[in-house]
Design a protein around this motif. Structure first.
Motif, PDB file in Angstrom:
ATOM      1  N   ARG A  50       4.058  10.164  -1.612  1.00 36.72           N
ATOM      2  CA  ARG A  50       4.495   9.193  -0.603  1.00 36.72           C
ATOM      3  C   ARG A  50       3.382   8.224  -0.195  1.00 36.72           C
ATOM      4  NH1 ARG A  50       6.149  10.436   5.364  1.00 36.72           N
ATOM      5  NH2 ARG A  50       7.246   8.538   5.896  1.00 36.72           N
ATOM      6  N   PRO A  51       2.152   8.683   0.082  1.00 40.55           N
ATOM      7  CA  PRO A  51       1.093   7.724   0.417  1.00 40.55           C
ATOM      8  C   PRO A  51       0.780   6.756  -0.728  1.00 40.55           C
ATOM      9  CG  PRO A  51       0.446   9.919   1.114  1.00 40.55           C
ATOM     10  CD  PRO A  51       1.692  10.063   0.308  1.00 40.55           C
ATOM     11  N   GLN A  52       0.847   7.243  -1.970  1.00 38.48           N
ATOM     12  CA  GLN A  52       0.574   6.381  -3.114  1.00 38.48           C
ATOM     13  C   GLN A  52       1.642   5.301  -3.248  1.00 38.48           C
ATOM     14  OE1 GLN A  52      -2.173   6.452  -4.867  1.00 38.48           O
ATOM     15  NE2 GLN A  52      -1.551   4.745  -6.132  1.00 38.48           N
ATOM     16  N   GLN A  53       2.910   5.649  -3.037  1.00 41.33           N
ATOM     17  CA  GLN A  53       3.984   4.666  -3.097  1.00 41.33           C
ATOM     18  C   GLN A  53       3.832   3.628  -1.988  1.00 41.33           C
ATOM     19  OE1 GLN A  53       7.486   7.127  -2.868  1.00 41.33           O
ATOM     20  NE2 GLN A  53       7.682   7.269  -5.097  1.00 41.33           N
ATOM     21  N   LYS A  55       1.033   2.675  -0.553  1.00 40.25           N
ATOM     22  CA  LYS A  55      -0.107   1.826  -0.887  1.00 40.25           C
ATOM     23  C   LYS A  55       0.275   0.805  -1.962  1.00 40.25           C
ATOM     24  CE  LYS A  55      -4.999   2.256  -1.969  1.00 40.25           C
ATOM     25  NZ  LYS A  55      -6.087   3.172  -2.322  1.00 40.25           N
ATOM     26  N   ALA A  56       1.060   1.218  -2.942  1.00 44.01           N
ATOM     27  CA  ALA A  56       1.497   0.300  -3.999  1.00 44.01           C
ATOM     28  C   ALA A  56       2.392  -0.799  -3.430  1.00 44.01           C
ATOM     29  CB  ALA A  56       2.225   1.074  -5.090  1.00 44.01           C
ATOM     30  N   LYS A  57       3.271  -0.467  -2.494  1.00 41.18           N
ATOM     31  CA  LYS A  57       4.135  -1.473  -1.868  1.00 41.18           C
ATOM     32  C   LYS A  57       3.305  -2.475  -1.063  1.00 41.18           C
ATOM     33  CE  LYS A  57       8.370   1.214  -1.493  1.00 41.18           C
ATOM     34  NZ  LYS A  57       9.317   1.869  -0.575  1.00 41.18           N
ATOM     35  N   HIS A  59       0.172  -3.315  -1.598  1.00 43.03           N
ATOM     36  CA  HIS A  59      -0.571  -4.144  -2.547  1.00 43.03           C
ATOM     37  C   HIS A  59       0.332  -5.212  -3.150  1.00 43.03           C
ATOM     38  CE1 HIS A  59      -2.670  -5.070  -6.416  1.00 43.03           C
ATOM     39  NE2 HIS A  59      -3.675  -5.179  -5.566  1.00 43.03           N
ATOM     40  N   GLN A  60       1.566  -4.842  -3.492  1.00 45.31           N
ATOM     41  CA  GLN A  60       2.511  -5.802  -4.055  1.00 45.31           C
ATOM     42  C   GLN A  60       2.858  -6.881  -3.027  1.00 45.31           C
ATOM     43  OE1 GLN A  60       3.365  -5.820  -7.320  1.00 45.31           O
ATOM     44  NE2 GLN A  60       4.256  -7.803  -6.859  1.00 45.31           N
ATOM     45  N   ALA A  61       3.024  -6.493  -1.774  1.00 45.37           N
ATOM     46  CA  ALA A  61       3.303  -7.470  -0.716  1.00 45.37           C
ATOM     47  C   ALA A  61       2.120  -8.421  -0.540  1.00 45.37           C
ATOM     48  CB  ALA A  61       3.613  -6.757   0.597  1.00 45.37           C
ATOM     49  N   MET A  62       0.896  -7.901  -0.641  1.00 44.44           N
ATOM     50  CA  MET A  62      -0.293  -8.736  -0.540  1.00 44.44           C
ATOM     51  C   MET A  62      -0.330  -9.748  -1.681  1.00 44.44           C
ATOM     52  SD  MET A  62      -4.305  -7.947  -1.157  1.00 44.44           S
ATOM     53  CE  MET A  62      -3.883  -7.625  -2.842  1.00 44.44           C
TER      54      MET A  62
END
Length: 124
Positions: A50-53, A55-57, A59-62
């Protein structure tokens, strides 16, 4: 946090050992034998997946919010200023008269105004 994790795992394993001791005395249900595995999966989900998902979201938003004149750091450690964004290609100005094309995914950080104070002088 790791101490709590290891304490929880050791508790689960000791619980499983007590189940094996009881197994010699009486038959177990199918759910009882899979209970420790289910608990371990739940722990892994909340501590790792869950924390990895999340963080990926983020980063994608950034990356989707990337715009011209943003100061960025690439995955290779290069500082630059975004000159243009064309789909998945970002043109970075890394020095006077030097522009480099990179993929959006190679950008790791957008430098905010607060972070500019501690970072070295970037292209003006």
């Amino acid at each position: 946090m790791k101490t709590r994790f290891f304490l929880l795992i050791s508790t689960i394993l000791s619980f499983k050992a007590s189940l094996f001791a009881q197994a010699a005395q009486s038959p177990q249900s199918a759910l009882g034998s899979f209970f420790p595995l289910i608990v371990i999966f739940i722990i892994f989900y909340f501590l790792l997946i869950r924390p990895q998902q999340k963080k990926a979201k983020e980063h994608q938003a950034m990356l989707n919010a990337l715009k011209k004149d943003d100061k960025v750091i690439t995955s290779g450690g290069m500082y630059g200023v975004v000159s243009s964004v064309k789909g998945e290609i970002v043109e970075l100005k890394i020095a006077e008269g030097v522009k480099v094309n990179m993929t959006k995914s190679s950008i790791t950080t957008i430098i905010t105004h607060d972070q500019e104070i501690v970072t070295p002088e970037i292209v003006k």
